[in-house]
Design a protein around this motif. Structure first.
Motif, mmCIF file in Angstrom:
data_model
loop_
_atom_site.group_PDB
_atom_site.id
_atom_site.type_symbol
_atom_site.label_atom_id
_atom_site.label_comp_id
_atom_site.label_asym_id
_atom_site.label_seq_id
_atom_site.Cartn_x
_atom_site.Cartn_y
_atom_site.Cartn_z
ATOM 1 N N PRO A 174 0.816 -1.231 0.000
ATOM 2 C CA PRO A 174 0.000 0.000 0.000
ATOM 3 C C PRO A 174 0.843 1.272 0.000
ATOM 4 C CG PRO A 174 -0.824 -1.579 1.612
ATOM 5 C CD PRO A 174 0.501 -2.091 1.154
ATOM 6 N N VAL A 175 1.994 1.223 0.688
ATOM 7 C CA VAL A 175 2.890 2.386 0.717
ATOM 8 C C VAL A 175 3.447 2.647 -0.676
ATOM 9 C CG1 VAL A 175 5.011 3.349 1.703
ATOM 10 C CG2 VAL A 175 3.498 1.949 3.128
ATOM 11 N N SER A 176 3.830 1.565 -1.352
ATOM 12 C CA SER A 176 4.351 1.676 -2.714
ATOM 13 C C SER A 176 3.294 2.241 -3.656
ATOM 14 C CB SER A 176 4.815 0.301 -3.201
ATOM 15 O OG SER A 176 5.285 0.362 -4.519
ATOM 16 N N GLU A 177 2.069 1.748 -3.524
ATOM 17 C CA GLU A 177 0.980 2.241 -4.371
ATOM 18 C C GLU A 177 0.641 3.696 -4.069
ATOM 19 O OE1 GLU A 177 -0.685 0.571 -7.015
ATOM 20 O OE2 GLU A 177 1.224 -0.463 -6.693
ATOM 21 N N LYS A 178 0.714 4.049 -2.793
ATOM 22 C CA LYS A 178 0.431 5.446 -2.418
ATOM 23 C C LYS A 178 1.461 6.370 -3.054
ATOM 24 C CE LYS A 178 -0.250 8.524 1.521
ATOM 25 N NZ LYS A 178 -1.630 8.913 1.196
ATOM 26 N N ARG A 179 2.710 5.949 -3.029
ATOM 27 C CA ARG A 179 3.757 6.770 -3.646
ATOM 28 C C ARG A 179 3.480 6.966 -5.146
ATOM 29 N NH1 ARG A 179 10.165 6.290 -2.683
ATOM 30 N NH2 ARG A 179 10.822 7.961 -4.086
ATOM 31 N N LYS A 180 3.138 5.879 -5.820
ATOM 32 C CA LYS A 180 2.854 5.966 -7.262
ATOM 33 C C LYS A 180 1.654 6.872 -7.515
ATOM 34 C CE LYS A 180 4.526 1.272 -8.228
ATOM 35 N NZ LYS A 180 4.106 -0.098 -8.593
ATOM 36 N N ASN A 181 0.609 6.721 -6.704
ATOM 37 C CA ASN A 181 -0.604 7.520 -6.890
ATOM 38 C C ASN A 181 -0.341 9.002 -6.648
ATOM 39 O OD1 ASN A 181 -2.296 5.400 -7.601
ATOM 40 N ND2 ASN A 181 -2.849 4.951 -5.487
ATOM 41 N N LEU A 182 0.414 9.296 -5.592
ATOM 42 C CA LEU A 182 0.711 10.692 -5.286
ATOM 43 C C LEU A 182 1.520 11.335 -6.403
ATOM 44 C CD1 LEU A 182 1.613 10.559 -1.477
ATOM 45 C CD2 LEU A 182 -0.453 11.506 -2.514
ATOM 46 N N ARG A 183 2.521 10.612 -6.878
ATOM 47 C CA ARG A 183 3.346 11.153 -7.964
ATOM 48 C C ARG A 183 2.503 11.340 -9.224
ATOM 49 N NH1 ARG A 183 8.335 12.199 -9.759
ATOM 50 N NH2 ARG A 183 8.849 11.644 -11.907
ATOM 51 N N ARG A 184 1.646 10.353 -9.516
ATOM 52 C CA ARG A 184 0.802 10.430 -10.703
ATOM 53 C C ARG A 184 -0.139 11.629 -10.619
ATOM 54 N NH1 ARG A 184 -1.881 5.926 -10.064
ATOM 55 N NH2 ARG A 184 -0.205 4.641 -10.868
ATOM 56 N N GLN A 185 -0.708 11.838 -9.430
ATOM 57 C CA GLN A 185 -1.642 12.950 -9.254
ATOM 58 C C GLN A 185 -0.946 14.304 -9.367
ATOM 59 O OE1 GLN A 185 -3.545 12.196 -5.492
ATOM 60 N NE2 GLN A 185 -4.284 10.184 -6.168
ATOM 61 N N VAL A 186 0.238 14.396 -8.781
ATOM 62 C CA VAL A 186 0.984 15.658 -8.845
ATOM 63 C C VAL A 186 1.323 16.005 -10.288
ATOM 64 C CG1 VAL A 186 3.198 16.736 -8.303
ATOM 65 C CG2 VAL A 186 1.914 15.570 -6.507
ATOM 66 N N LEU A 187 1.839 15.018 -11.014
ATOM 67 C CA LEU A 187 2.227 15.277 -12.406
ATOM 68 C C LEU A 187 0.997 15.485 -13.288
ATOM 69 C CD1 LEU A 187 5.178 12.761 -12.889
ATOM 70 C CD2 LEU A 187 5.249 15.149 -12.155
ATOM 71 N N HIS A 188 -0.068 14.745 -12.994
ATOM 72 C CA HIS A 188 -1.288 14.882 -13.795
ATOM 73 C C HIS A 188 -1.915 16.261 -13.614
ATOM 74 C CE1 HIS A 188 -5.058 13.969 -15.760
ATOM 75 N NE2 HIS A 188 -5.727 14.290 -14.662
ATOM 76 N N SER A 189 -1.819 16.791 -12.407
ATOM 77 C CA SER A 189 -2.424 18.101 -12.148
ATOM 78 C C SER A 189 -1.790 19.181 -13.006
ATOM 79 C CB SER A 189 -2.288 18.461 -10.666
ATOM 80 O OG SER A 189 -0.926 18.677 -10.336
ATOM 81 N N LEU A 190 -0.592 18.939 -13.496
ATOM 82 C CA LEU A 190 0.065 19.909 -14.377
ATOM 83 C C LEU A 190 0.255 19.345 -15.773
ATOM 84 C CD1 LEU A 190 1.788 20.500 -11.325
ATOM 85 C CD2 LEU A 190 1.689 22.562 -12.707
ATOM 86 N N HIS A 191 -0.525 18.281 -16.089
ATOM 87 C CA HIS A 191 -0.548 17.706 -17.436
ATOM 88 C C HIS A 191 0.826 17.207 -17.885
ATOM 89 C CE1 HIS A 191 -4.467 19.560 -17.495
ATOM 90 N NE2 HIS A 191 -3.915 20.744 -17.312
ATOM 91 N N LEU A 192 1.622 16.723 -16.909
ATOM 92 C CA LEU A 192 2.932 16.182 -17.271
ATOM 93 C C LEU A 192 2.849 14.701 -17.585
ATOM 94 C CD1 LEU A 192 5.308 17.996 -14.765
ATOM 95 C CD2 LEU A 192 4.779 18.590 -17.113
#
Length: 491
Positions: free
Chosen positions: A205-223
């Motif tokens: 779950p920690v690994s998935e949370k890291r991936k999700n957080l990074r994905r959300q941060v980059l997605h919020s700026l269309h990266l």
């Protein structure tokens, strides 16, 4: 005064004088960044980062974007081979801000400039394994199954342990290892593959949370694109609590995997005619591997990594010396550059505190159960000198005898590393981290030893010497001279 108190004062002043104080703070931080930061000690820089992160998250990220634009190149250029104090100050600030907020997207959208290069550093990308080889493909398949049995089916730890250490899985993996002789897979991954499968599955779950957080941060700026059918994290989920409960439940599984890997490694060394390692050496190697896996998965959050460390030490899965070896390495091994450059002293001190508490509690149980004198905890031996010690002195000796070799190990390793790093008269960043960190580490452990001994009920209840508990503890710890080698190491 703590930085939180001072931060609160500055925040209130900024609210009271919004046209004056925020501008003054911006100019002050800018001057520190430009003119003084390179001369800061690693601890001072770390403290400044913590204050700055706290201030920003409590003032709605009111900070001029122009400053971030000027600071960004220092972070981008600050690779391991070209470290710089300014870049590390900014990276640490971002890391601490992540630990203060529930949604790191706010840092990207509200704090940093649009399309800032610093967005990549809010949740750094974790190193992923290349699954091209047969060995890593087999491991990935086993890992997926174990994750499913832990997090979806809630299988019993003993059933999973039987499967992990069983012949069927072992023969499959060993066959892949033999076929991938020329692969680039590290030896440690092959030696500790069972342990790796288990610890990564437990921290899934920690690994998935890291991936999700990074994905959300980059997605919020269309990266990067974000598929609509990807798993969305439950906002009510408490990842840390769930993971700690899982680690507790499946502790036996992790220990079984470690024990099996150690046994197989020892057998392989004997078959190859290589010099065998002692049981304690093998256990320390296992400790370093487990902690290394936790670091790869949870390093994006110092809070999560610290929680993992707390569980592993208090549950006696890893030892305090194992933590020090994970950070500083051992004979023939390099040191952990990522940790050394990121406040290694905090993790080392944390581990020592947990271990000291455990030694005291174990000793207390022996006394309260009438299993014998307090001196039983010291190898069951009493020489002539020990026979003349009082009960409180024996209890103090138990702790100082435990702490002294560990501080000596840290001093010796840092002395060796500094000798290897020394190339010219200029002090490198790693040398500064090691020297300043050692001073903090020894000082913090010494203070903690004094504190726990002075507050120990057994010592207070049995101490009848003149001068009281505090003076006697101070005198005892001073006699142990924990810092006797620090001066020679840092000179």
């Amino acid at each position: 005064m703590g930085f939180v108190y001072l931060s609160r004062v500055l925040i209130e002043l900024a609210k009271f004088q919004p046209s004056c104080i925020p501008q003054s703070l911006a100019l002050g931080v800018s001057d520190l960044f430009d003119d003084f930061l390179p001369s800061f000690s690693p601890l001072a820089r770390d403290n400044l980062s913590h204050w700055f992160a706290f201030h920003l998250t409590n003032t709605d990220y009111q900070w001029p974007h122009a400053y971030w634009n000027v600071w960004a190149p220092h972070v981008v250029n600050g690779t391991n081979d070209k470290r710089n104090s300014r870049g590390e100050f900014v990276k640490k600030t971002l890391e601490v801000m992540v630990s203060y907020v529930s949604d790191p997207k706010a840092i990207a959208s509200d704090c940093l400039p649009v399309q800032s290069k610093l967005i990549e550093y809010i949740i750094p990308e974790s190193g992923s394994q290349n699954s091209e080889t047969g060995f890593l493909s087999a491991i990935q398949s086993i890992e997926t199954e174990v994750q499913d049995r832990i997090w979806k089916k809630s299988d019993e730890a003993n059933d999973l342990a039987d499967s992990i250490v069983g012949d069927e899985i072992s023969e499959t993996v060993m066959g892949c290892i033999n076929e991938d002789v020329n692969s680039s897979t590290s030896d440690s991954e092959k030696i500790w593959w069972r342990t790796g499968v288990v610890i990564r599955s437990l921290l899934h779950p920690v690994s998935e949370k890291r991936k999700n957080l990074r994905r959300q941060v980059l997605h919020s700026l269309h990266l990067m694109s974000m598929d609509t059918d990807e798993d969305v994290e439950d906002p009510k989920a408490d990842i840390i609590t769930d993971t700690m409960e899982c680690l507790t439940r499946y502790k036996a599984l992790l220990l079984a995997a470690l024990a099996k890997d150690i046994k197989v490694y020892e057998e392989n060394l004997n078959l190859q005619g290589e010099s065998s390692k002692s049981e304690s050496e093998l256990m320390l190697l296992g400790d370093s591997y487990v902690l290394g896996q936790c670091q790869k998965i949870a390093s994006y959050s110092s809070v999560t990594l610290s929680m993992c460390l707390e569980f592993l030490v208090t549950s006696k899965v890893v030892s305090a010396k194992g933590v020090l070896q994970w950070i500083l390495g051992s004979d023939g091994d390099g040191f952990n550059r990522e940790l050394v450059s990121n406040g290694w002293w905090n993790f080392a001190t944390l581990a020592m505190r947990f271990a000291i508490d455990d030694v005291l509690n174990s000793n207390t149980m022996l006394v309260e159960s009438d299993m014998g004198a307090i001196g039983m905890t010291i190898d069951g031996r009493k020489d002539e000198e020990e026979n003349h010690l009082t009960s409180s002195q024996m209890r103090m000796k138990t702790i100082t005898d435990f702490v002294s070799p560990l501080l000596q190990f840290a001093s010796d390793r840092i002395g060796f590393i500094l000798h290897e790093l020394k190339e010219d008269s200029k002090l490198s960043h790693y040398e500064a981290d090691l020297k300043e960190g050692l001073k903090f580490f020894v000082r913090s452990v010494t203070i903690y030893v004094k504190k726990v001994l002075q507050n120990d009920e057994i010592i207070k209840g049995t101490n009848t010497d003149v001068g009281g508990v505090s003076l006697n503890v101070e005198a005892w710890v001073a006699k142990c001279a924990f810092d006797r080698n620090v001066g020679m190491v840092i000179s």
